[in-house]
Design a protein around this motif. Structure first.
Motif, PDB file in Angstrom:
ATOM      1  N   THR A  32      28.894  36.350  40.417  1.00 14.17           N
ATOM      2  CA  THR A  32      29.672  35.749  41.598  1.00 14.17           C
ATOM      3  C   THR A  32      30.893  34.782  40.874  1.00 14.17           C
ATOM      4  O   THR A  32      31.753  34.429  41.878  1.00 14.17           O
ATOM      5  CB  THR A  32      28.899  35.127  42.667  1.00 14.17           C
ATOM      6  OG1 THR A  32      27.984  33.897  42.074  1.00 14.17           O
ATOM      7  CG2 THR A  32      27.972  36.360  43.289  1.00 14.17           C
ATOM      8  N   SER A  33      30.580  34.295  39.864  1.00 20.26           N
ATOM      9  CA  SER A  33      31.463  33.240  39.296  1.00 20.26           C
ATOM     10  C   SER A  33      32.591  33.782  38.523  1.00 20.26           C
ATOM     11  O   SER A  33      33.354  32.968  37.835  1.00 20.26           O
ATOM     12  CB  SER A  33      30.702  32.046  38.602  1.00 20.26           C
ATOM     13  OG  SER A  33      30.310  32.632  37.228  1.00 20.26           O
ATOM     14  N   LEU A  34      32.739  35.172  38.314  1.00 20.63           N
ATOM     15  CA  LEU A  34      33.606  35.761  37.618  1.00 20.63           C
ATOM     16  C   LEU A  34      34.949  35.526  38.170  1.00 20.63           C
ATOM     17  O   LEU A  34      35.038  35.574  39.405  1.00 20.63           O
ATOM     18  CB  LEU A  34      33.560  37.235  37.615  1.00 20.63           C
ATOM     19  CG  LEU A  34      32.537  37.922  36.802  1.00 20.63           C
ATOM     20  CD1 LEU A  34      32.364  39.288  36.599  1.00 20.63           C
ATOM     21  CD2 LEU A  34      32.780  37.593  35.166  1.00 20.63           C
ATOM     22  N   VAL A  53      39.024  40.774  39.992  1.00 14.63           N
ATOM     23  CA  VAL A  53      37.479  41.105  40.454  1.00 14.63           C
ATOM     24  C   VAL A  53      37.563  41.691  41.855  1.00 14.63           C
ATOM     25  O   VAL A  53      38.096  41.015  42.903  1.00 14.63           O
ATOM     26  CB  VAL A  53      36.682  39.546  40.484  1.00 14.63           C
ATOM     27  CG1 VAL A  53      35.407  39.637  40.937  1.00 14.63           C
ATOM     28  CG2 VAL A  53      36.939  38.774  39.346  1.00 14.63           C
ATOM     29  N   ASN A  54      36.870  42.682  42.043  1.00 11.75           N
ATOM     30  CA  ASN A  54      36.905  43.323  43.174  1.00 11.75           C
ATOM     31  C   ASN A  54      35.468  43.262  44.049  1.00 11.75           C
ATOM     32  O   ASN A  54      34.585  42.351  43.418  1.00 11.75           O
ATOM     33  CB  ASN A  54      36.927  44.723  43.111  1.00 11.75           C
ATOM     34  CG  ASN A  54      38.274  44.820  42.549  1.00 11.75           C
ATOM     35  OD1 ASN A  54      39.506  44.340  42.759  1.00 11.75           O
ATOM     36  ND2 ASN A  54      38.659  45.887  41.415  1.00 11.75           N
ATOM     37  N   GLU A  55      35.107  43.754  45.125  1.00 13.06           N
ATOM     38  CA  GLU A  55      34.023  43.574  45.784  1.00 13.06           C
ATOM     39  C   GLU A  55      32.752  43.932  44.765  1.00 13.06           C
ATOM     40  O   GLU A  55      31.959  43.239  44.558  1.00 13.06           O
ATOM     41  CB  GLU A  55      33.784  44.735  46.869  1.00 13.06           C
ATOM     42  CG  GLU A  55      32.672  44.610  47.861  1.00 13.06           C
ATOM     43  CD  GLU A  55      32.574  43.633  48.757  1.00 13.06           C
ATOM     44  OE1 GLU A  55      31.657  43.072  49.357  1.00 13.06           O
ATOM     45  OE2 GLU A  55      33.850  43.101  49.126  1.00 13.06           O
ATOM     46  N   GLU A  56      32.789  45.062  44.287  1.00 11.75           N
ATOM     47  CA  GLU A  56      31.968  45.664  43.386  1.00 11.75           C
ATOM     48  C   GLU A  56      32.060  45.908  41.850  1.00 11.75           C
ATOM     49  O   GLU A  56      31.221  46.294  41.100  1.00 11.75           O
ATOM     50  CB  GLU A  56      31.166  46.977  43.885  1.00 11.75           C
ATOM     51  CG  GLU A  56      30.272  46.624  45.246  1.00 11.75           C
ATOM     52  CD  GLU A  56      29.794  47.858  45.968  1.00 11.75           C
ATOM     53  OE1 GLU A  56      29.605  49.104  44.927  1.00 11.75           O
ATOM     54  OE2 GLU A  56      29.553  48.074  47.113  1.00 11.75           O
ATOM     55  N   THR A  57      33.418  45.841  41.673  1.00 10.46           N
ATOM     56  CA  THR A  57      33.856  46.220  40.273  1.00 10.46           C
ATOM     57  C   THR A  57      34.609  44.884  39.872  1.00 10.46           C
ATOM     58  O   THR A  57      35.070  44.176  40.345  1.00 10.46           O
ATOM     59  CB  THR A  57      34.725  47.438  40.282  1.00 10.46           C
ATOM     60  OG1 THR A  57      35.875  47.143  41.079  1.00 10.46           O
ATOM     61  CG2 THR A  57      33.962  48.759  40.749  1.00 10.46           C
ATOM     62  N   VAL A  58      34.964  45.182  38.402  1.00 12.12           N
ATOM     63  CA  VAL A  58      35.526  44.071  37.602  1.00 12.12           C
ATOM     64  C   VAL A  58      36.751  45.066  36.748  1.00 12.12           C
ATOM     65  O   VAL A  58      36.196  45.885  36.057  1.00 12.12           O
ATOM     66  CB  VAL A  58      34.713  43.216  36.836  1.00 12.12           C
ATOM     67  CG1 VAL A  58      35.616  42.312  36.156  1.00 12.12           C
ATOM     68  CG2 VAL A  58      33.740  42.407  37.541  1.00 12.12           C
ATOM     69  N   GLU A  59      38.065  44.389  36.876  1.00 12.75           N
ATOM     70  CA  GLU A  59      38.924  45.120  36.149  1.00 12.75           C
ATOM     71  C   GLU A  59      39.130  44.336  34.741  1.00 12.75           C
ATOM     72  O   GLU A  59      39.251  43.302  34.872  1.00 12.75           O
ATOM     73  CB  GLU A  59      40.446  45.380  36.767  1.00 12.75           C
ATOM     74  CG  GLU A  59      40.311  46.077  38.022  1.00 12.75           C
ATOM     75  CD  GLU A  59      41.489  46.004  38.803  1.00 12.75           C
ATOM     76  OE1 GLU A  59      42.627  45.765  38.176  1.00 12.75           O
ATOM     77  OE2 GLU A  59      41.752  46.519  39.890  1.00 12.75           O
ATOM     78  N   PHE A  70      34.804  48.297  35.408  1.00  7.61           N
ATOM     79  CA  PHE A  70      33.172  48.153  35.242  1.00  7.61           C
ATOM     80  C   PHE A  70      32.632  47.718  36.383  1.00  7.61           C
ATOM     81  O   PHE A  70      33.268  46.949  37.302  1.00  7.61           O
ATOM     82  CB  PHE A  70      33.027  47.313  34.018  1.00  7.61           C
ATOM     83  CG  PHE A  70      33.192  47.825  32.726  1.00  7.61           C
ATOM     84  CD1 PHE A  70      32.391  48.352  31.925  1.00  7.61           C
ATOM     85  CD2 PHE A  70      34.444  47.704  32.189  1.00  7.61           C
ATOM     86  CE1 PHE A  70      32.604  48.803  30.883  1.00  7.61           C
ATOM     87  CE2 PHE A  70      34.895  48.495  31.080  1.00  7.61           C
ATOM     88  CZ  PHE A  70      33.690  48.861  30.106  1.00  7.61           C
ATOM     89  N   THR A  71      31.458  47.834  36.660  1.00 12.73           N
ATOM     90  CA  THR A  71      30.567  47.577  37.869  1.00 12.73           C
ATOM     91  C   THR A  71      30.387  45.957  37.518  1.00 12.73           C
ATOM     92  O   THR A  71      30.470  45.543  36.144  1.00 12.73           O
ATOM     93  CB  THR A  71      29.144  48.189  38.179  1.00 12.73           C
ATOM     94  OG1 THR A  71      28.519  48.184  36.688  1.00 12.73           O
ATOM     95  CG2 THR A  71      29.499  49.581  38.295  1.00 12.73           C
ATOM     96  N   LYS A  72      30.182  44.930  38.300  1.00 11.28           N
ATOM     97  CA  LYS A  72      29.758  43.827  38.031  1.00 11.28           C
ATOM     98  C   LYS A  72      28.639  43.587  37.251  1.00 11.28           C
ATOM     99  O   LYS A  72      28.308  42.445  36.356  1.00 11.28           O
ATOM    100  CB  LYS A  72      29.703  42.913  39.122  1.00 11.28           C
ATOM    101  CG  LYS A  72      31.057  42.543  39.677  1.00 11.28           C
ATOM    102  CD  LYS A  72      30.838  41.575  40.990  1.00 11.28           C
ATOM    103  CE  LYS A  72      32.129  41.305  41.674  1.00 11.28           C
ATOM    104  NZ  LYS A  72      32.297  40.411  42.891  1.00 11.28           N
TER     105      LYS A  72
END
Length: 135
Positions: A32-34, A53-59, A70-72
């Protein structure tokens, strides 16, 4: 006596669940701190920089101009900016810099000669890197 024997396994199980829950909470807090711009390491060992940072993924930008999703849960660690820079650019941290060694004038320079095994040196068993001949 029997009570203690029964209590020990129960206590061990409780401690295992407690430590696992603590690790899950730390992982959740890290996810959550990403934030964009942070350097991260994935569970596969890939180092990248967070672009969004998206809802469930990270670019993640894995190379200049190359962005992947990628997924978180794939993020293993968020790195300090100095640590990320040292890993990506090969720069040691300031406290890890090697101190210059003073060269003694009386010491002869050591030659870095690779050890090789040739047919001649194997037969002779010389001290220059050859192995003794097998019998």
């Amino acid at each position: 006596m029997n009570f203690i024997i029964l209590l020990l396994p129960v206590l061990a199980i409780v401690l295992m669940f407690r430590s696992q829950k603590k690790r899950q909470q730390q992982q959740q807090q890290m996810q959550t701190s990403l934030e964009a711009g942070a350097g991260v390491r994935t569970i596969g060992g890939l180092y990248a920089q967070v672009k969004a940072v998206n809802e469930e993924t990270v670019e993640l930008e894995i190379a200049p101009g190359v962005v992947t999703h990628f997924t978180k849960s794939a993020i293993a660690a968020v790195l300090d900016p100095q640590e990320y820079d040292a890993i990506i650019n090969g720069r040691p941290a300031d406290d890890e810099l090697p101190e210059p060694e003073a060269e003694d004038a009386d010491e002869a320079p050591v030659e870095d000669k690779p050890l090789t095994l040739t047919k001649d040196s194997a037969e002779k068993g010389d001290a220059e890197g050859g192995a003794p001949a097998s019998k």
